[in-house]
Scaffold this active site. Structure first.
Site, mmCIF file in Angstrom:
data_model
loop_
_atom_site.group_PDB
_atom_site.id
_atom_site.type_symbol
_atom_site.label_atom_id
_atom_site.label_comp_id
_atom_site.label_asym_id
_atom_site.label_seq_id
_atom_site.Cartn_x
_atom_site.Cartn_y
_atom_site.Cartn_z
ATOM 1 N N ASP A 44 -19.787 -32.200 -132.149
ATOM 2 C CA ASP A 44 -20.147 -31.960 -133.541
ATOM 3 C C ASP A 44 -21.047 -33.123 -133.990
ATOM 4 O O ASP A 44 -20.992 -34.214 -133.405
ATOM 5 C CB ASP A 44 -18.852 -31.907 -134.364
ATOM 6 C CG ASP A 44 -19.106 -31.944 -135.857
ATOM 7 O OD1 ASP A 44 -19.917 -31.127 -136.340
ATOM 8 O OD2 ASP A 44 -18.487 -32.791 -136.543
ATOM 9 N N ASP A 83 -22.002 -34.177 -137.876
ATOM 10 C CA ASP A 83 -21.532 -34.901 -139.056
ATOM 11 C C ASP A 83 -20.044 -35.241 -138.969
ATOM 12 O O ASP A 83 -19.208 -34.378 -138.718
ATOM 13 C CB ASP A 83 -21.814 -34.084 -140.316
ATOM 14 C CG ASP A 83 -23.306 -33.860 -140.514
ATOM 15 O OD1 ASP A 83 -23.985 -34.809 -140.917
ATOM 16 O OD2 ASP A 83 -23.782 -32.746 -140.222
ATOM 17 N N THR A 143 -22.961 -27.711 -133.951
ATOM 18 C CA THR A 143 -22.947 -28.174 -135.334
ATOM 19 C C THR A 143 -22.939 -27.043 -136.358
ATOM 20 O O THR A 143 -23.343 -25.921 -136.047
ATOM 21 C CB THR A 143 -24.181 -29.091 -135.586
ATOM 22 O OG1 THR A 143 -24.200 -29.522 -136.946
ATOM 23 C CG2 THR A 143 -25.480 -28.349 -135.287
ATOM 24 N N GLY A 144 -22.497 -27.362 -137.544
ATOM 25 C CA GLY A 144 -22.593 -26.419 -138.657
ATOM 26 C C GLY A 144 -23.995 -26.403 -139.246
ATOM 27 O O GLY A 144 -24.351 -25.498 -139.992
ATOM 28 N N LYS A 201 -18.075 -22.037 -133.369
ATOM 29 C CA LYS A 201 -18.650 -22.938 -132.365
ATOM 30 C C LYS A 201 -18.116 -22.582 -130.973
ATOM 31 O O LYS A 201 -18.828 -22.716 -129.980
ATOM 32 C CB LYS A 201 -18.327 -24.392 -132.709
ATOM 33 C CG LYS A 201 -19.029 -24.906 -133.961
ATOM 34 C CD LYS A 201 -18.741 -26.384 -134.188
ATOM 35 C CE LYS A 201 -19.386 -26.870 -135.484
ATOM 36 N NZ LYS A 201 -19.178 -28.327 -135.688
ATOM 37 N N ASP A 258 -14.277 -32.981 -136.117
ATOM 38 C CA ASP A 258 -13.478 -33.581 -137.191
ATOM 39 C C ASP A 258 -13.053 -32.612 -138.289
ATOM 40 O O ASP A 258 -12.233 -32.956 -139.131
ATOM 41 C CB ASP A 258 -14.266 -34.733 -137.842
ATOM 42 C CG ASP A 258 -15.442 -34.228 -138.665
ATOM 43 O OD1 ASP A 258 -15.520 -34.530 -139.866
ATOM 44 O OD2 ASP A 258 -16.288 -33.498 -138.108
ATOM 45 N N SER A 259 -13.611 -31.395 -138.309
ATOM 46 C CA SER A 259 -13.349 -30.487 -139.428
ATOM 47 C C SER A 259 -12.865 -29.117 -138.946
ATOM 48 O O SER A 259 -12.827 -28.843 -137.745
ATOM 49 C CB SER A 259 -14.610 -30.322 -140.274
ATOM 50 O OG SER A 259 -14.990 -31.558 -140.852
ATOM 51 N N ASN A 289 -14.290 -26.316 -139.041
ATOM 52 C CA ASN A 289 -15.271 -25.517 -138.294
ATOM 53 C C ASN A 289 -15.345 -25.952 -136.829
ATOM 54 O O ASN A 289 -16.048 -25.350 -136.024
ATOM 55 C CB ASN A 289 -16.659 -25.533 -138.950
ATOM 56 C CG ASN A 289 -17.307 -26.908 -138.977
ATOM 57 O OD1 ASN A 289 -16.660 -27.924 -138.740
ATOM 58 N ND2 ASN A 289 -18.589 -26.946 -139.293
#
Length: 248
Positions: free
Chosen positions: A10, A12, A44-45, A172, A195-196, A198
């Site tokens: 990821d 961010d 990534t988002g 993802k 970390d999130s 998503n």
């Protein structure tokens, strides 16, 4: 867990520090993994326009998974696969934001859409992701509940103050699975770091799912391991421990 052949990172809150840059330690560990023949990809988002500069900067020469899996790009930066949100779904989601007084944003193939450049639902718009933002957790809960009722979609977040919506079944993890197909790999040979929420699907699907030290609590609970924070070169720590040292 088999030998790790692919690392999915990821951006961010994970690979990037608070200055949105990649630390020297993270760069070094990525280079060491690649020197051992391990493929490193970004998952990534972000949409392609804002993800590609990091891909170029790291000289990755590997596929990208962007917009939470709505798009998968080849190692040469060509579009491999795209999943979109139907215009009728976007209208319902946009109506919820107006009725609840909650900020919205989204990604089309043209870039980011907010209230400032919203021009309605057009046949030309190709929507990859829709999202909401609010620092009011009660409002976000209400908006999420309405969004879940409105359509069959994938709902996650990239921060406790937002909601991210993708087409049903797209994450993802689905994007990384597509990349594995390109390389003839199994998900058991993947280490994913995030970390999130998503990142949840890819951490659960990967052979090794690693949460950052700064990850949301739910993400830490579901991960197989927790590494340092994005201020502590947590990505480099994970690569060294679970890929480089494991290969020795």
């Amino acid at each position: 867990m088999g030998k790790i052949q692919l690392i999915a990172l990821d951006l961010d809150g994970t690979l990037l520090n608070k200055h949105s840059t990649v630390s020297d330690e993270n760069r070094k560990a990525i280079a060491q993994a690649r020197a051992q023949g391990v493929t490193v990809i970004v998952a990534t988002g972000r949409e392609m326009q804002s993800a590609k500069p990091y891909w170029r900067d790291l000289e990755l020469e590997s596929p990208l998974v962007t917009a939470n899996g709505s798009e998968v790009w080849t190692s040469s930066g060509e579009l491999h696969q795209r999943h979109t949100l139907d215009g009728t779904i976007i209208k319902e989601l946009h109506d919820i934001s107006l009725e609840e007084g909650c900020s919205f944003w989204g990604y089309t193939t043209e870039g980011m859409i907010t209230a400032e450049n919203w021009s309605g639902i057009t046949d030309e718009s190709v929507w990859l992701k829709f999202g909401y933002f609010s620092k009011d957790p009660i409002l976000l809960q209400r908006v999420r509940a309405r969004a879940e009722k409105a359509a069959s979609v994938e709902i996650t977040n990239s921060h406790p103050s937002n909601i991210e919506i993708n087409p049903a079944g797209i994450s993802k993890a689905s994007g990384i699975l597509e990349v594995c197909g390109m390389y003839g790999l199994e998900m058991s040979q993947v280490m994913a770091v995030g970390d999130s929420l998503n990142d949840k699907a890819m951490l659960l699907a990967a052979g090794m799912g690693v949460a950052m030290g700064n990850a949301q609590d739910e993400v830490k609970r579901l991960a197989q391991a927790v590494t340092g924070s994005n201020a502590e070169d947590g990505v480099a720590q994970a690569i060294r421990r679970y890929v480089l040292e494991a290969a020795d």
